[in-house]
Design a protein around this motif. Structure first.
Motif, PDB file in Angstrom:
ATOM      1  N   ALA A  31      27.226  45.365  28.250  1.00 30.78           N
ATOM      2  CA  ALA A  31      26.941  43.515  28.170  1.00 30.78           C
ATOM      3  C   ALA A  31      26.548  42.911  26.756  1.00 30.78           C
ATOM      4  O   ALA A  31      26.035  44.200  25.952  1.00 30.78           O
ATOM      5  CB  ALA A  31      25.684  42.849  29.097  1.00 30.78           C
ATOM      6  N   PRO A  44      24.688  40.063  25.329  1.00 25.37           N
ATOM      7  CA  PRO A  44      24.032  38.983  25.534  1.00 25.37           C
ATOM      8  C   PRO A  44      23.888  37.617  24.129  1.00 25.37           C
ATOM      9  O   PRO A  44      24.748  38.532  23.341  1.00 25.37           O
ATOM     10  CB  PRO A  44      22.912  39.455  25.503  1.00 25.37           C
ATOM     11  CG  PRO A  44      22.483  41.406  24.518  1.00 25.37           C
ATOM     12  CD  PRO A  44      23.900  41.399  24.339  1.00 25.37           C
ATOM     13  N   HIS A  65      22.816  35.988  21.659  1.00 22.66           N
ATOM     14  CA  HIS A  65      21.045  35.750  21.406  1.00 22.66           C
ATOM     15  C   HIS A  65      20.838  34.073  21.239  1.00 22.66           C
ATOM     16  O   HIS A  65      19.865  33.919  21.691  1.00 22.66           O
ATOM     17  CB  HIS A  65      21.785  35.842  19.914  1.00 22.66           C
ATOM     18  CG  HIS A  65      22.035  37.537  19.503  1.00 22.66           C
ATOM     19  ND1 HIS A  65      22.302  37.744  18.807  1.00 22.66           N
ATOM     20  CD2 HIS A  65      21.439  38.519  20.285  1.00 22.66           C
ATOM     21  CE1 HIS A  65      23.085  38.978  18.351  1.00 22.66           C
ATOM     22  NE2 HIS A  65      22.177  39.064  19.935  1.00 22.66           N
ATOM     23  N   LEU A  83      19.665  33.341  24.811  1.00 18.16           N
ATOM     24  CA  LEU A  83      18.436  34.011  25.193  1.00 18.16           C
ATOM     25  C   LEU A  83      17.431  33.667  24.302  1.00 18.16           C
ATOM     26  O   LEU A  83      15.802  33.750  24.135  1.00 18.16           O
ATOM     27  CB  LEU A  83      18.294  35.225  24.992  1.00 18.16           C
ATOM     28  CG  LEU A  83      18.724  36.018  26.524  1.00 18.16           C
ATOM     29  CD1 LEU A  83      19.400  37.583  25.529  1.00 18.16           C
ATOM     30  CD2 LEU A  83      18.399  35.795  27.801  1.00 18.16           C
ATOM     31  N   MET A 109      16.992  33.376  20.773  1.00 19.66           N
ATOM     32  CA  MET A 109      17.123  34.812  19.818  1.00 19.66           C
ATOM     33  C   MET A 109      18.318  33.341  18.782  1.00 19.66           C
ATOM     34  O   MET A 109      19.295  33.276  18.349  1.00 19.66           O
ATOM     35  CB  MET A 109      17.326  35.564  19.324  1.00 19.66           C
ATOM     36  CG  MET A 109      16.749  36.332  20.848  1.00 19.66           C
ATOM     37  SD  MET A 109      16.848  38.074  20.716  1.00 19.66           S
ATOM     38  CE  MET A 109      16.493  38.231  19.045  1.00 19.66           C
ATOM     39  N   SER A 153      13.663  48.070  16.503  1.00 20.13           N
ATOM     40  CA  SER A 153      14.838  47.186  17.618  1.00 20.13           C
ATOM     41  C   SER A 153      15.536  45.758  16.931  1.00 20.13           C
ATOM     42  O   SER A 153      15.503  45.336  17.850  1.00 20.13           O
ATOM     43  CB  SER A 153      13.508  47.386  18.854  1.00 20.13           C
ATOM     44  OG  SER A 153      12.698  46.265  18.444  1.00 20.13           O
ATOM     45  N   LEU A 177      15.681  32.626  33.846  1.00 19.85           N
ATOM     46  CA  LEU A 177      15.277  33.727  34.137  1.00 19.85           C
ATOM     47  C   LEU A 177      14.271  34.467  34.754  1.00 19.85           C
ATOM     48  O   LEU A 177      13.353  33.665  34.354  1.00 19.85           O
ATOM     49  CB  LEU A 177      16.066  34.790  32.817  1.00 19.85           C
ATOM     50  CG  LEU A 177      17.324  34.530  32.169  1.00 19.85           C
ATOM     51  CD1 LEU A 177      16.820  35.165  30.984  1.00 19.85           C
ATOM     52  CD2 LEU A 177      18.489  34.880  32.700  1.00 19.85           C
ATOM     53  N   LEU A 191      19.157  42.406  32.274  1.00 14.95           N
ATOM     54  CA  LEU A 191      19.960  42.595  31.098  1.00 14.95           C
ATOM     55  C   LEU A 191      19.661  43.684  30.234  1.00 14.95           C
ATOM     56  O   LEU A 191      20.294  43.610  29.878  1.00 14.95           O
ATOM     57  CB  LEU A 191      19.364  41.190  30.367  1.00 14.95           C
ATOM     58  CG  LEU A 191      20.039  39.366  30.613  1.00 14.95           C
ATOM     59  CD1 LEU A 191      18.733  38.582  30.494  1.00 14.95           C
ATOM     60  CD2 LEU A 191      21.338  39.566  29.548  1.00 14.95           C
ATOM     61  N   VAL A 219      18.986  43.418  23.070  1.00 16.62           N
ATOM     62  CA  VAL A 219      17.358  42.275  23.399  1.00 16.62           C
ATOM     63  C   VAL A 219      17.130  42.758  24.657  1.00 16.62           C
ATOM     64  O   VAL A 219      16.670  42.782  25.448  1.00 16.62           O
ATOM     65  CB  VAL A 219      18.598  40.813  23.340  1.00 16.62           C
ATOM     66  CG1 VAL A 219      17.940  39.707  23.395  1.00 16.62           C
ATOM     67  CG2 VAL A 219      19.937  40.613  22.253  1.00 16.62           C
ATOM     68  N   ALA A 269      15.043  41.440  26.822  1.00 18.63           N
ATOM     69  CA  ALA A 269      15.065  40.287  27.651  1.00 18.63           C
ATOM     70  C   ALA A 269      13.139  39.847  29.076  1.00 18.63           C
ATOM     71  O   ALA A 269      12.792  41.041  28.756  1.00 18.63           O
ATOM     72  CB  ALA A 269      16.565  40.128  28.731  1.00 18.63           C
TER      73      ALA A 269
END
Lengths: 161, 150
Positions: free
Chosen positions: A57, A59, A61, A64, A66, A92, B4, B12, B148, B150
């Motif tokens: 996937a 995502p 950002h 979410l 970001m 990370s 979510l 995710l 990411v 989540a």
């Protein structure tokens, strides 16, 4: 390396994504007139050569939270860039990490590391974290904060060849 | 967008890892996070519809296909910014383009099927805009473990 016809057809079929069904490779294979085994074999081969990095996937950002991104740039001693670049890439929160050519006189930077965060403070803290790791090996740095996305598209393969 | 829930977050995190090349790959991923296959597929579909996911599928590396990427930057005068944006974005080779707070205020990535395509596209943009296109090709890429959370 150049791609064979079958691989190009597979890539074109998968540019928009993998179908979200229980047997996705079988579904794609059928649209291409291939067996599932043959498709899986080609996908495995393309992973081996690096044409496909992973099947996963992507995502968004922004959705979410970001919403900020900063391109941090550093002037790192040449004989330490391999070691330090690897360390920064492993963080990370770094999404891209490259050595690129310096462009004197106005661009002394040779290490680029993209950071993402939910606000300006968060990306500033991430830049500070990178600075701590690089220490005196970085002689100068800057962070170019994104103010607007002007265009964003995925890879598109031409129809020729 | 509906917020979510914890299961969405598990989904995710799990689907940013490489999907197995098996007959029922989603069933395998679902089992890892204690869901059944249908539930996982329904959630991925919803996350995609909500725009939380941009896409689900293979990540291709154009460079490994014999093509090339190059990060480029331009110093665009403020009063010409919209016009230059249009000229630059009209090139299919421009994969993405960001405005950034710096003298070099436009940063975009060129993706072409051949290495020669990079200079061809950048030179064309210079000719159309009358502005220099600074080119920052990668010398070395460092592995990125980014996900990411989540």
């Amino acid at each position: 390396m150049t791609l064979g016809t079958t691989d190009r057809e597979i890539i074109r079929a998968l540019q928009g994504g993998l179908p979200l069904v229980p047997a996705p490779y079988k579904a794609v294979a059928e649209t291409l007139g291939l067996s599932e085994a043959r498709l899986v074999q080609r996908l495995a081969a393309m992973k081996e050569t690096g044409v496909i990095r992973r099947i996963a996937a992507a995502p968004n950002h922004y959705r979410l939270g970001m919403i900020e991104n900063g391109m941090t740039v550093w002037d790192v001693e040449d004989d330490r860039i391999a070691e330090l670049g690897a360390q920064i890439g492993a963080l990370s929160f770094v999404t891209h990490c490259y050595e690129r050519p310096r462009a004197p006189p106005d661009w002394p930077f040779n290490l680029f590391a993209m950071v993402h965060g939910s606000d300006k403070n968060e990306i500033a803290a991430k830049r500070a974290e990178i600075r701590t790791i690089l220490g005196a090996a970085s002689r100068a740095d800057d962070m170019l904060v994104s103010t607007r996305i002007l265009k964003k598209t995925g890879l598109r393969l031409g129809q020729k060849r | 967008m509906t917020p979510l829930d914890d299961i969405d977050r598990d989904v995710l995190n799990a689907i940013q890892d490489d999907l197995p090349l098996s007959h029922r790959p989603f069933a395998e991923v679902a089992a890892r996070i204690g869901l059944d296959e249908q539930e996982l597929l329904a959630r991925i579909t919803r996350l995609k519809d909500q725009g939380v996911l941009t896409r689900f599928g293979p990540f291709f590396d154009a460079a490994a296909m014999g093509g090339a990427f190059c990060l480029c930057a331009m110093a665009v005068p403020e009063d010409a910014f919209e016009m230059v944006t249009e000229l630059v974005n009209a090139h299919d080779e421009v994969a993405h383009n960001y405005q950034r707070a710096h003298v070099l205020n436009m940063w975009f990535v060129l993706a072409t099927e051949t290495p020669e395509g990079i200079d061809r596209a950048a030179d064309a943009i210079e000719a159309e805009t009358g502005l220099a296109v600074r080119r920052f090709p990668k010398l070395q890429e460092f592995f990125v473990g980014f996900r990411v959370a989540a």
